[in-house]
Structure formats: structure tokens, C-alpha cells
Enzyme design. Structure first.
Site, short mmCIF file in Angstrom:
data_model
loop_
_atom_site.label_atom_id
_atom_site.label_comp_id
_atom_site.label_asym_id
_atom_site.label_seq_id
_atom_site.Cartn_x
_atom_site.Cartn_y
_atom_site.Cartn_z
N HIS A 100 -92.88 -47.72 -6.61
CA HIS A 100 -91.27 -46.18 -6.34
C HIS A 100 -92.12 -45.26 -7.74
CE1 HIS A 100 -88.61 -48.15 -3.93
NE2 HIS A 100 -88.99 -49.50 -4.51
N HIS A 145 -93.94 -53.69 -4.62
CA HIS A 145 -94.19 -52.23 -4.17
C HIS A 145 -94.27 -51.10 -5.34
CE1 HIS A 145 -89.79 -53.75 -3.12
NE2 HIS A 145 -89.85 -52.14 -4.07
N HIS A 190 -92.73 -45.76 3.53
CA HIS A 190 -91.86 -45.70 2.83
C HIS A 190 -92.61 -46.38 1.32
CE1 HIS A 190 -88.84 -44.89 5.85
NE2 HIS A 190 -89.41 -46.09 6.06
N THR A 222 -82.65 -51.29 -3.25
CA THR A 222 -82.68 -50.15 -2.77
C THR A 222 -83.02 -49.01 -1.77
OG1 THR A 222 -84.76 -49.87 -4.50
CG2 THR A 222 -83.06 -49.65 -5.62
N THR A 223 -83.35 -49.79 -0.82
CA THR A 223 -83.81 -49.18 0.25
C THR A 223 -82.65 -49.40 1.38
OG1 THR A 223 -85.16 -50.70 0.99
CG2 THR A 223 -85.76 -48.64 -0.20
N HIS A 235 -91.82 -53.21 -8.01
CA HIS A 235 -90.85 -53.64 -7.48
C HIS A 235 -91.02 -55.55 -7.94
CE1 HIS A 235 -87.36 -50.93 -7.42
NE2 HIS A 235 -87.16 -51.37 -8.90
#
Length: 324
Positions: free
Chosen positions: A116, A114, A84, A217-218, A133
Site C-alpha cells: 500500500h 501486498h 488494487h 482494509t478492503t 501487509h
């Protein structure tokens, strides 16, 4: 922080992030089917942050002094593609970076960062090509406790803008890029530990930010996050962006759709000073802008103050401006 509490944080924190990603079947292409608070939550993230509506916390009722970041210059991490995102985890049992101050009550221990693409948050309706993030957990809590508390997690969001390749544009991501080619395939093994300077990934002015209460947000989108979204982006090169976005994360991109704002967003003092113009009149207008975001009467008082400034210049008597 004692050795015992440090071990507890690092033994469980990386496992928590991996378990969420591996045990749940979800996709960015079917976000309406995400489980848990992703469907039922009322304070979800990410959001579109409107600078003119953000509250300038001049009384420090929410933002208690400067944000304090300790131990971010030499951090040992391992990298992985979890299907992801591309993620860099703090190595267990080593001394961890700690964040405190600002909108936070207590210390928060760094867990991982991580990427995005596109950015998840928007500022004044504008998305950035990439958002970093940095995930932290409140020191002393277990993971199970943290995700159930509104103040259990704190995440720094850093926006990235793209420039042509040069020494300056490649500086921020320079230390993490060697690992990226090995992260294209989500089945690849976790890379060997390496030491990096996390301050390179922070905004040029870490004290200039927006903050609000929201969620991961996941999935499961637990509403346990104090968000600190820095308002000044870092620069990355187009070559770096192209290399990162080759990664297989189940689709072309890996960002969640914007969620309803429906809550107060605060802005730090430094975020107000960042809009100050070089002239004195410009400075007055900037101050009025920040005050008016907090109080509806701020604009009228600002006009009064500017009028008084002009009156003083010409030796006229000043008017009494209403108190804020």
C-alpha cells in the site's frame, strides 16, 4: 500441520483473495460507497496508533510471550497486479510459513503479502511512503469460517521509509523488484513462481510492535483481523519506490482512510525497550513511560521511583511508592 491441512489452506486461500478483488466493483476514490462492514463496522482498520496511549501489556494478559515466525526464509510465491495492489501469493501445496505466539492463540498460515502506498496505518500521526501487509489465516479454518471469526486472520504491517539508492536501502525489496516491471499493467499474467526470503520484509526487530483487533482494509472489511503493526520501519530506495508506484492500481495511491480508534491498542515489551536511553536515568524515564500508558498512577509512581534512586545515591532514606 498435516499434509491435508496444508493443502486445504493453500487451495482456498489465494482464491479467496482473488475473488474479493475481482467480483466486487470498488475504488479507493469512493471509499464511502464501500459495501459490507466497511460502512457498518465498529472496529475498522487502519487507525492512527498513538504510542503514548498504547497499553504496555506487562502482565501478558494479551501478548503471550514472543512472536514466533517459522519457515519465512525460503518461500515460493507468484506475483500479480489485481487492479488494487501488487500482491505476492504463496504457491499452493508447498510448505507454508507459520506464525504463532505474541497476541495470537494458535497457529496462523501465511497466505500472501501486498503493498500500500501511502501507508495505511499512521504512528503518532505520521504516515510512511509504503506499507507491506503479510496476510495469515488461522490454521485449520476454512476461509468462510476465518472471515466470520474475530481471530480468523492475522496481518503483519511493516512500514517502509525511503533512502537514496545504496546496497543497504535496496536489500529489503531486492528479491521482489525483478517482478515489478511486469506488474505495471493489471491485465498482465501472473508471474512464474520464484523463491524469496520473507524475513527481508520484516522489521529489524520483529518483537517490537503494536497490536489491536480490527478489520481488512478492503471490501468487505470483515472485522476478523489481529493486527501486528511493527514499529520499526525497513528501508527501501527511492528508485524502488518510484518503480512500484508506477503500477496501475486504479489511481495514484491505494490506501484506505484512517478509521476511529475506539479500542485498546497494546504494545509489546520490546516496543517499550526500544525507547530506552543509554543513561540509567533515561532508562528509568523510559520504564515510567511504558507503565504510565497502562495505569494512570504510573507517572506518580515513576516520579517516586526516580526520587528514591536519587535518595539512594546521597544516602538518604527512601519513600514508600504505591504499588501498581
Amino acid at each position: 500441520m498435516s499434509a491435508m491441512s496444508s493443502n486445504t489452506i493453500f487451495l482456498v486461500a489465494p482464491l479467496f483473495i482473488r475473488d474479493v478483488s475481482s467480483q466486487l466493483e470498488w475504488s479507493y476514490s469512493y471509499q464511502t460507497q464501500w459495501p459490507g462492514a466497511c460502512k457498518t463496522g465498529k472496529q475498522q482498520s487502519p487507525i492512527n496508533i498513538m504510542s503514548r496511549q498504547a497499553v504496555f501489556d506487562k502482565e501478558e494478559g494479551h501478548i503471550h510471550g514472543p512472536l514466533v515466525l517459522r519457515g519465512y526464509r525460503d518461500v515460493t510465491v507468484t506475483s500479480v497486479n489485481n487492479g488494487h495492489t501488487l500482491r505476492w501469493d504463496a504457491v499452493p501445496d508447498l510448505v507454508a510459513p507459520v506464525m504463532s505466539g505474541g497476541p495470537l492463540s494458535g497457529n496462523y498460515t501465511f497466505m500472501q503479502f501486498h503493498l500500500h502506498w501511502l501507508s495505511e496505518h499512521a504512528i503518532d500521526g505520521m504516515k510512511y511512503p509504503l506499507e507491506i501487509h503479510m496476510v495469515h489465516m488461522k490454521t485449520g479454518l476454512t476461509v468462510d469460517e476465518a472471515v466470520l471469526r474475530p481471530d480468523g486472520l492475522a496481518v503483519i504491517g511493516v512500514m517502509c521509509e525511503i533512502y537514496s539508492k545504496n546496497e543497504e536501502s535496496e536489500h529489503a525489496l531486492e528479491e521482489i523488484m525483478p517482478a515489478v516491471p511486469g506488474l505495471i499493467d493489471p491485465q498482465a499474467r501472473m508471474a512464474e513462481p520464484t523463491s524469496i526470503d520473507l524475513t527481508r520484509l520484516l522489521s529489524p526487530d520483529p518483537q517490537s510492535y503494536y497490536t489491536y483487533h480490527g478489520s481488512l482494509t478492503t471490501p468487505l472489511c470483515q472485522e476478523a483481523v489481529t493486527w501486528i503493526v511493527m514499529d520499526k520501519p525497513i528501508t527501501i530506495s527511492d528508485d524502488q519506490y518510484q518503480e512500484i508506484t508506477k503500477a496501475d492500481v486504479g489511481g495514484r495511491d491505494n490506501y484506505r482512510s484512517l478509521q476511529p480508534v475506539n479500542r485498546v491498542v497494546y504494545r509489546s515489551l520490546a516496543s517499550c525497550s526500544s525507547i530506552i536511553a543509554p543513561s540509567l536515568i533515561g532508562t528509568l524515564f523510559a520504564i515510567v513511560h511504558c507503565l504510565s500508558s497502562t495505569f494512570g498512577a504510573g507517572v506518580n509512581k515513576g516520579i517516586c521511583l526516580i526520587g528514591n534512586f536519587k535518595r539512594r545515591l546521597f544516602g538518604d532514606s527512601v519513600k514508600q511508592c504505591a504499588k501498581l
